[in-house]
Design a protein around this motif. Structure first.
Motif, PDB file in Angstrom:
ATOM      1  N   LEU A   1       0.830  -1.200   0.000  1.00 50.56           N
ATOM      2  CA  LEU A   1       0.000   0.000   0.000  1.00 50.56           C
ATOM      3  C   LEU A   1       0.866   1.253   0.000  1.00 50.56           C
ATOM      4  N   GLU A   2       1.908   1.219   0.837  1.00 47.71           N
ATOM      5  CA  GLU A   2       2.745   2.420   0.916  1.00 47.71           C
ATOM      6  C   GLU A   2       3.492   2.647  -0.396  1.00 47.71           C
ATOM      7  N   ALA A   3       3.913   1.550  -1.031  1.00 40.64           N
ATOM      8  CA  ALA A   3       4.561   1.705  -2.339  1.00 40.64           C
ATOM      9  C   ALA A   3       3.567   2.271  -3.344  1.00 40.64           C
ATOM     10  N   ALA A   4       2.328   1.771  -3.306  1.00 39.12           N
ATOM     11  CA  ALA A   4       1.326   2.237  -4.263  1.00 39.12           C
ATOM     12  C   ALA A   4       0.981   3.706  -4.015  1.00 39.12           C
ATOM     13  N   LEU A   5       0.925   4.106  -2.736  1.00 36.33           N
ATOM     14  CA  LEU A   5       0.549   5.487  -2.420  1.00 36.33           C
ATOM     15  C   LEU A   5       1.620   6.483  -2.853  1.00 36.33           C
ATOM     16  N   GLU A   6       2.819   5.983  -3.119  1.00 38.92           N
ATOM     17  CA  GLU A   6       3.895   6.855  -3.607  1.00 38.92           C
ATOM     18  C   GLU A   6       3.781   7.101  -5.115  1.00 38.92           C
ATOM     19  N   GLN A   7       2.955   6.307  -5.792  1.00 40.86           N
ATOM     20  CA  GLN A   7       2.918   6.352  -7.248  1.00 40.86           C
ATOM     21  C   GLN A   7       2.255   7.640  -7.751  1.00 40.86           C
TER      22      GLN A   7
END
Lengths: 633, 327
Positions: B213-219
């Motif tokens: 989720l945190e990786a995706a929220l950085e996108q």
């Protein structure tokens, strides 16, 4: 002439905007005292290199700077509303509905797991712009409006199934779906090929004519020149120069604006230095002018004290103690009459590519011809440019020349010896293929590998992130294996690419983009190659850094006699570095010849289109669109 | 104007999924056949006389009786014939008969498998719910909140399940008497074993999901979505979660496979019937047909789970439905 946006009720008023980030370490002032106004149907361009604060400024206008940043302003008024007092739910009502945002590279700025149609519909649904039943019809009409052919089918497709230009149009469609009064476009064309870029700029121009205000952000002055009414040049969070577009371009007052104009290779005399030589100036104090470090005119006053705005005519001002007065002779046009550069000395044949072809299987089981019957020669010490848009086969040709990919047909010879492809009997007696006919094996190639080296667009991907600079370069050094001699050799190489010896122990992550590319060049030079294949080496760099790298490559080519096979989609870059030119389209070479000749008298229609599509300040706004940029009205 | 991309127009979603499903089913069948063949080969390679194994170490039997057993079980046939008959029987769902219990293996498994399946499915469901809540609520939020969630997940995943099971039994069954102590008769008897198994799984899943989720929220697409006026939670649920679900799915599939085989300890602690206890018995008494049956069942379960996971991947991520030509 009055400053655009200075009307009685401008749509957007930004006055004294400050944005400060609070990361783990001390606070960073990303935006400092930025002020501008923007009226309906007008376009303001924020121009500067990465880190100059232009994107942060735009994000502030949609309240998306993140929890670790704090924004303050004397006035931040949009359409009569004070943006600085908005709560999160109020922001949500503004975002998308009143102010739209378009980012660079729609491949990642659109959700890759959702269809293009769903992304456009999301804006409509969030703000309940139309009834549920009408959403689909509205999505299709929006896609049609932004010039996407066959919208029914496209709406069902995913971003990766669309070409770069169509993707970007879809992203714009999702941003304008709710009819915002202001569109923020953050590097909207940076990832695009030049003809596609012209089409997207034309789409933005149409939106502007329809009454939408446009805040256009770019690192490239040439891109914004045809579209912006006002240009604000940013550096280190400050607007260092602001004024009407034609005035900023024709008589830039701030030294940084001049440097930006000079750095764009497309606007410059071929072969001349692009980068400003000034470096090694003493650092400025905390209150000094941030540009003093790179400025040739800087003195003690600049380093101690932030300059006061200097008036440079109606609506035009520069933040400089010593605004440049009369405009220097700055060539804004692509010069076709050259003087700066003597023809490079031509040596013997180094690379001979003979009718190489390569095809790949497409997902739909048809064959995709990446290279068809490509032939060319590269002589020692020569710079050959290979230009084409994405998908034209440039990189396939580069990989075949590097001996990393076998062609289906054809031969590549390196310094007279068979190198890749089919080794036909004649001349195969000595060299890589040895006595054996047929395919050339990697084992035979290995001894010759050092003669041909490569640098790529993203050096990060070609470095082991755990290696130090010393180890990265040392691995490629041909001579001494270890000890002092080797280190001396590495320092020598660093010196050649303009890096100091204190870089030895750095790791790739600790280097800037420009420094990384220099390390990559040093590594390519380490085995004393005859030829360096450069695959889009400056495409990911800011324009001023790009200029330095191009200068470096040109200097190395002349000084060391290294031949360059220079691949780029950017005609300006190609024009600047290469002696001869190949234009590729759909896997074929459509035009070849001396660079000056091709640029002045392009024969093939495709070359003419490419040349016509280059955005540059010298041209009038409307003429900027290439012949093929037919956008439905 | 047609772009070159339009000519190699990618496979459409639905066709891509059907094709993917067909490919994976074929691969799954091949794996099953391979597992069956390996099991058969292993049976041939077991040291010693199968008949002696059948009769047990203590029995002494006359050569006539031995011969009779050979004929009865078909041991006198040549290997290819036995292999063909074995595969043929498998296709009919016939896994042979237990040496010890004198019952068809398929019946034995059928009697024991459902409590295990119930337990596994319940455990995974509980684990996914806990993990999703813990990760979605805390991903990218205040450091204190995040640290608390990470800490409990670490504790959960490093707690030995049998110890946790005993503790839960002590508290909830013996002292509070909320749940039954043993058995698999009612739904309430499923609660404690499922929670016991689920906690450590939830710990792992939660960590992976939060990271995703945190990786995706950085996108960048998250910024785009928010610039359309979506709220934080809408962005999490409509955009980021789907991206984070991909690694979660892979891991959940893998863990489900391990759970199916790894319930032995928990079944023992809670005195539940199940495939675990059947396997224990079969292994200790060298009841080879049952052991082989369990092996084939595990292979089937793993193939099934991974086929389902792969297909779900195709549904979630359209980019997997086409393979771009390598350039």
């Amino acid at each position: 002439m009055t400053m655009p946006g200075a009307a009685d009720h401008p749509l957007l008023v930004v006055d004294g905007l400050d944005v400060t980030f609070h990361p783990g370490s001390g606070p960073v002032r990303a935006v400092r005292d930025v002020s501008f106004t923007l009226g309906r149907g007008e376009c303001l361009a924020l121009v500067g290199e990465s880190g100059s604060g232009k994107s942060v400024t735009a994000r502030t206008l949609v309240g998306l700077i993140g929890a670790r940043a704090a924004a303050t302003a004397r006035r931040l008024v949009f359409d009569g509303r004070d943006l600085s007092t908005l709560t999160e739910p109020q922001w949500q009502a503004v975002r998308g509905r009143r102010i739209g945002l378009v980012l660079q590279d729609a491949l990642v700025s659109l959700d890759p797991l959702r269809t293009v149609g769903a992304e456009v519909a999301e804006t409509l649904r969030t703000h309940r712009v139309v009834d549920r039943a009408e959403v689909r019809g509205r999505v299709l009409s929006l896609l049609t409006d932004v010039g996407i052919p066959d919208p029914r089918q496209r709406a069902r497709q995913y971003p990766h199934q669309l070409s770069g230009g169509l993707r970007q149009r879809a992203l714009i469609a999702s941003a304008i779906a709710a009819g915002p009064a202001l569109l923020l476009a953050d590097e909207p064309t940076t990832a695009l090929d030049v003809t596609v870029q012209a089409q997207v700029l034309d789409l933005l121009r149409r939106l502007k004519h329809s009454g939408m205000a446009l805040l256009l952000i770019s690192h490239d002055l040439a891109v914004v020149a045809g579209l912006a009414d006002t240009i604000a040049v940013m550096h280190s969070g400050l607007i260092v120069e602001q004024g009407p577009t034609d005035r900023v371009l024709s008589s830039p007052r701030h030294p940084y604006t001049r440097a930006l104009l000079a750095a764009a290779p497309a606007m410059h005399a071929k072969g001349a230095r692009l980068s400003d030589a000034a470096s090694g100036q003493p650092a400025a104090g905390p209150d000094g002018c941030p540009y003093a470090l790179r400025c040739r005119l800087a003195d003690q006053r600049c380093r101690d004290e932030l300059p006061a705005p200097a008036d440079a005519g109606p609506g035009h001002g520069a933040l400089c103690w010593y605004p440049m007065a009369a405009p220097e002779e700055t060539p804004h046009r692509l010069s076709v009459v050259e003087t700066a550069r003597p023809p490079a000395p031509r040596g013997g044949l180094l690379i001979e590519a003979e009718s190489i072809s390569k095809r790949f299987r497409s997902p739909d089981q048809t064959w995709h011809h990446a290279a068809r019957d490509v032939s060319f020669q590269l002589r020692a010490g020569e710079a050959l440019g290979l230009v084409g848009e994405s998908g034209s086969g440039k990189t396939t040709v580069a990989r075949i020349v590097l001996g990393l990919l076998e062609p289906d047909e054809g031969t590549v010879r390196l310094a007279g010896a068979p190198w890749n492809g089919t080794a036909n009997g004649a001349g195969a007696s000595a060299g890589a293929a040895g006595q054996s006919g047929g395919r050339i094996r990697e084992r035979d190639r290995r001894a010759y590998r050092r003669r041909i080296q490569a640098i790529y667009q993203d050096p990060m991907g070609s470095f082991d992130p755990r290696y130090t600079v010393e180890r990265i370069i040392g691995e490629a050094v041909a001579g001494p294996r270890r000890g002092r001699d080797r280190r001396v050799k590495i320092i020598e190489l660093l010196d050649q690419v303009g890096l100091a010896a204190n870089m030895l122990q750095r790791r790739p992550r600790e280097l800037s983009g420009g420094q990384r590319q220099r390390v990559a060049i040093a590594r390519a030079l380490a085995p004393s190659p005859d030829v360096i294949v450069c695959d889009e080496p400056v495409s990911a760099l800011d324009v001023s850094i790009q200029a330095q790298i191009l200068d470096l490559l040109t200097a190395l080519q002349r000084g060391l006699g290294v031949a360059l096979l220079f691949i780029s989609h950017d005609l300006g870059v190609i024009h600047h570095v290469s002696d001869r030119l190949l234009v590729m389209k759909d896997g074929r070479v459509v035009e070849t010849g001396d660079v000056r000749q091709v640029f002045s008298q392009p024969v093939h229609t495709y070359t003419q289109e490419l040349l016509a599509a280059i955005p540059r300040p010298g041209k009038a706004g409307e003429a900027e669109v290439g012949q093929h940029a037919t956008v439905p009205p | 104007m047609r772009s070159p991309l339009a000519t190699r127009r990618a496979l459409f979603s639905r066709r891509g999924i059907i094709q993917g499903a067909a490919e994976r089913l074929l691969a799954g069948t091949a794996v099953m056949l391979g597992a069956a063949t390996l099991a058969f080969a292993a049976l041939q390679l077991v040291p010693g006389d199968t008949v002696a194994v059948l009769l047990g170490p203590t029995t002494t039997a006359s050569p006539e009786i031995r011969q009779q057993i050979r004929t009865e079980f078909g041991f006198d046939q040549p290997v290819p014939v036995r292999y063909a008959r074995y595969v043929g029987n498998l296709l009919h769902g016939d896994l042979g008969s237990s040496y010890q219990l004198q019952q068809p293996v398929s019946k034995l498994i059928n009697d024991q498998i459902w409590p295990t399946v119930q337990l596994t499915v319940a455990a995974v469901a509980v684990a996914v719910v806990i993990a999703v809540v813990s990760a979605v609520v805390t991903a990218g939020r205040r450091p204190a909140l995040r640290a608390t969630a990470t800490a409990w997940e670490l504790v959960a995943l490093s707690t030995p399940p049998h110890w946790l099971g005993i503790m839960l039994l002590t508290v909830f069954s013996f002292q509070l008497r909320i749940f039954p102590v043993a058995g698999a008769q009612s739904l309430s008897s499923l609660v404690l074993p499922a929670v016991t198994l689920a906690l450590s799984v939830a710990g792992v899943l939660g960590q992976v999901l939060r990271e995703g989720l945190e990786a995706a929220l950085e996108q960048p697409f998250v910024v785009t979505a928010r610039s359309r006026g979506l709220s934080q939670s809408a962005v999490r649920l409509r955009h980021a979660f789907r991206h984070a679900a991909t690694p979660l799915l892979t891991l959940a599939g893998w863990l489900t496979g391990t759970l199916l085989g790894g319930t032995v300890v928990i079944e023992t602690v809670f005195s539940r019937p199940g495939i675990g206890s059947l396997t224990m018995q079969a292994v200790t008494s060298r009841d080879l047909p049952v052991v082989l049956g369990v092996v084939l069942l595990s292979a089937f379960a793993v193939v099934l789970i991974f086929t389902v996971v792969d297909l779900l991947h195709l549904v979630i991520d359209p980019r997997l439905r086409t393979t771009e030509a390598a350039l």
